[in-house]
Enzyme design. Sequence first.
Site, PDB file in Angstrom:
ATOM      1  N   ARG A  65       0.983  -1.183   0.195  1.00  0.00           N
ATOM      2  CA  ARG A  65       0.149   0.173   0.449  1.00  0.00           C
ATOM      3  C   ARG A  65       0.673   1.334   0.010  1.00  0.00           C
ATOM      4  NH1 ARG A  65      -2.217  -0.239   6.597  1.00  0.00           N
ATOM      5  NH2 ARG A  65      -0.674  -0.098   7.349  1.00  0.00           N
ATOM      6  N   GLU A  93      -2.621   7.427   7.429  1.00  0.00           N
ATOM      7  CA  GLU A  93      -0.957   7.218   7.678  1.00  0.00           C
ATOM      8  C   GLU A  93      -0.163   8.167   6.721  1.00  0.00           C
ATOM      9  OE1 GLU A  93      -1.299   4.201  11.532  1.00  0.00           O
ATOM     10  OE2 GLU A  93      -0.851   3.641   9.839  1.00  0.00           O
ATOM     11  N   GLU A  96      -7.110   4.711  15.258  1.00  0.00           N
ATOM     12  CA  GLU A  96      -6.639   3.119  15.750  1.00  0.00           C
ATOM     13  C   GLU A  96      -6.470   2.843  17.360  1.00  0.00           C
ATOM     14  OE1 GLU A  96      -5.618   2.829  10.719  1.00  0.00           O
ATOM     15  OE2 GLU A  96      -4.597   1.512  11.990  1.00  0.00           O
TER      16      GLU A  96
HETATM   17  C1  GLA Z   1      -2.060   0.693  11.075  1.00  0.00           C
HETATM   18  C2  GLA Z   1      -2.747   1.128   9.542  1.00  0.00           C
HETATM   19  C3  GLA Z   1      -3.608   0.137   9.973  1.00  0.00           C
HETATM   20  C4  GLA Z   1      -2.782  -1.261  10.186  1.00  0.00           C
HETATM   21  C5  GLA Z   1      -2.140  -1.057  11.750  1.00  0.00           C
HETATM   22  C6  GLA Z   1      -1.853  -1.881  11.920  1.00  0.00           C
HETATM   23  O1  GLA Z   1      -2.008   2.031  11.346  1.00  0.00           O
HETATM   24  O2  GLA Z   1      -2.952   2.888   9.661  1.00  0.00           O
HETATM   25  O3  GLA Z   1      -4.728   0.500   8.041  1.00  0.00           O
HETATM   26  O4  GLA Z   1      -1.845  -1.165   9.548  1.00  0.00           O
HETATM   27  O5  GLA Z   1      -1.705  -0.084  11.605  1.00  0.00           O
HETATM   28  O6  GLA Z   1      -1.613  -2.301  13.054  1.00  0.00           O
END
Ligand code: GLA
Length: 664
Positions: free
Chosen positions: A103, A142, A303
């Site tokens: 990604r 991110e 998250e």
């Molecule tokens: C990140 C991403 C998620 C995933 C998590 C895994 O923070 O935003 O898509 O990859 O980590 O821990």
Amino acid sequence: MYIGVDYYPEQWPKTRWAEDVRLMKELGINVVRIAEFGWQLMEPEEGVYDFSLYDEAIELLTSNGIKVVLGTPTATPPAWMIHSYPEILPVDENGVTISFGARRHYTVNSGKYHQFTKKIVTKMAEKYGQHPDIIGWQVDNEYGHEKSDRSYGALDRAAFQCWLKEKYQTLDELNQQWGTVFWSQTYTDWSQIPTPRKVYQEHNPSLLLDFDRFCADAYTAYNKLQVDILRSIVRKDQFITHNFVFTDQAINQWDMSKDLDFVSFDNYPVWGGLAEPIKPAAIAQQHDLCRSAKGGKNFWVMEELSGAQGWSRIGYLPRPGHIKLWTYQAISRGAEAIVYFRWRAAQFGTEEFCHGILDHDGLPKRKYEEVKEVIQELKTFGDEWINASYEAEVAAYYDIENAWAWGIQPQSDAFAYKQEFLRFYRPVHSANVLTDLVTAADDLARYKAVIVPIYFLTNSEFTEKLKQFVSNGGTAILSYRAGVKEENNFVTGQTLPGALSEFTGIQIHEYESLQTSQQNMVVGIKGTIKGQESTATIWCDLIEPTTAEVLAEYKGCFYEGTAAITKNSFGKGTVYYIGTALEDAMLDGLYDDILAEAQVDTFKTNGEVEVVKRGQFYSFLNHSTTETTPVKLPDGTWKTAATNELVKGELMLKPLQAVVLINE
Ligand code: GLA
């Protein structure tokens, strides 16, 4: 308050969805984030849009009272797009084109990618922008993470040259500001200027710093492109945010946040091959960063870790209590919503071992019960807690450009920006003093003390504000390598610490870089640290006081007896200079004196207990996985926020226990 999960309906058979929603409702969640990686589904081929899967998922979720946050899927450009437009792919510093297959495989400097982005975001906004139960948007995912912050391809080079032309106007000015006369690097045409691809030695530090600024500006502009489209179409009360990771990558979270309604953050105190969670102070610092990036405003944790995370290496297994502890730490420091990552561990793909609330078998177990307990408790006092104010008495100066300058020239193999920033931030955390992180744009007047760690790349606006703050009676704490670089990343021609000499009451005529294997010693000669010894690592400024008094000296090196820590009066205030990287124990002793003199309220606790005051709410967080620790409560009436029970005199905190009390 919103408490939810990151859900990936596209990764499960539709026959499973109803059970997921049943378990989510039983858990008590009221929001999910979906679709941030769903581009291929929404646009299976160029110009063909199909929202049917998300339509169905949204219908099922919202008809069960669960709100939805939608992600724009630009972190995952589809295979068909890359196949037809390979110029979208980023290029690394060795000139290697990053492949499709994971990604974040796009460069923000691709005009073609901007076009596709505009189309998919417009389509999504037109589709969901008026939906009553879609409460907001997360743009991309991110930015800059996983080394995707810098790209060095032809498109990036052309964009960089335009950015430089805009900034410097003339080549003379650029050559002047970069010092390109060095090694015959003078540019006579803009098209000659490279991105900092591989060289045998190291690139010009000013080129490197401007390249980081350019990369950050390009991402800020790319984010704004999406935000502007959403704002022009979606309902005014649908919020727009981005889930930042706060590392020293070439992303300027402060600039980017200006276009967002609030900041979101992905809170992973432990990830991947890490054997232990990061220190509680390091997590707290991240939360302070989130508030700082948006002028003290509450933020979302989009998250929040709920299970062990990792790709080909599975990391630390959070212990019973960690989910609640880290959730309460985040809320106590300004989070107003918590979205757990992730609902259920995927059975396929790179992140099969990024565990969630449910694991691969989809059955509710320990973690599910822990989250349920958190949600039930927060249902009783969460809304009040998140609206209570966070009043910091101390600030720490955090300048992302300074982090970049250190990244370009760490000067010692033992140096790491985050580690050293934390070294000088941690003592206030362990004294349970509330802190803000400030930039040059912030007003310092409301603080009693300002910590200015490793102030290598100076900012004239901030230097002036800091001098004003101290001469009005404030306290400043500076550390080694202060005042070395001017804004164009040139080394100052003045005797160090340059523009800060009179302010600190010292001069530094020599200094020593210490590598990982090296150390000197420091001995305290005044105050709490008198007679105390500490190792001196990473860097030693050989301080010659002019007006300052000496609090500690070096020992066991050719400059034994030379000042290592000083204190200077400036106007009505005080300036401390710590010339080396000291051990925690000596820093704690030194800060005890500094905070007492600056009349900053501390809340001393034993062991690993963190106490955070937010309005009348006090959260008591025991980060120890082994120690039960008593906390002596100050006088007054204390009640548990969840059950309103009186607590007298002392609170006994079990390992990883998190308790919120109200102080009346
Ligand atoms: C990140 C991403 C998620 C995933 C998590 C895994 O923070 O935003 O898509 O990859 O980590 O821990």
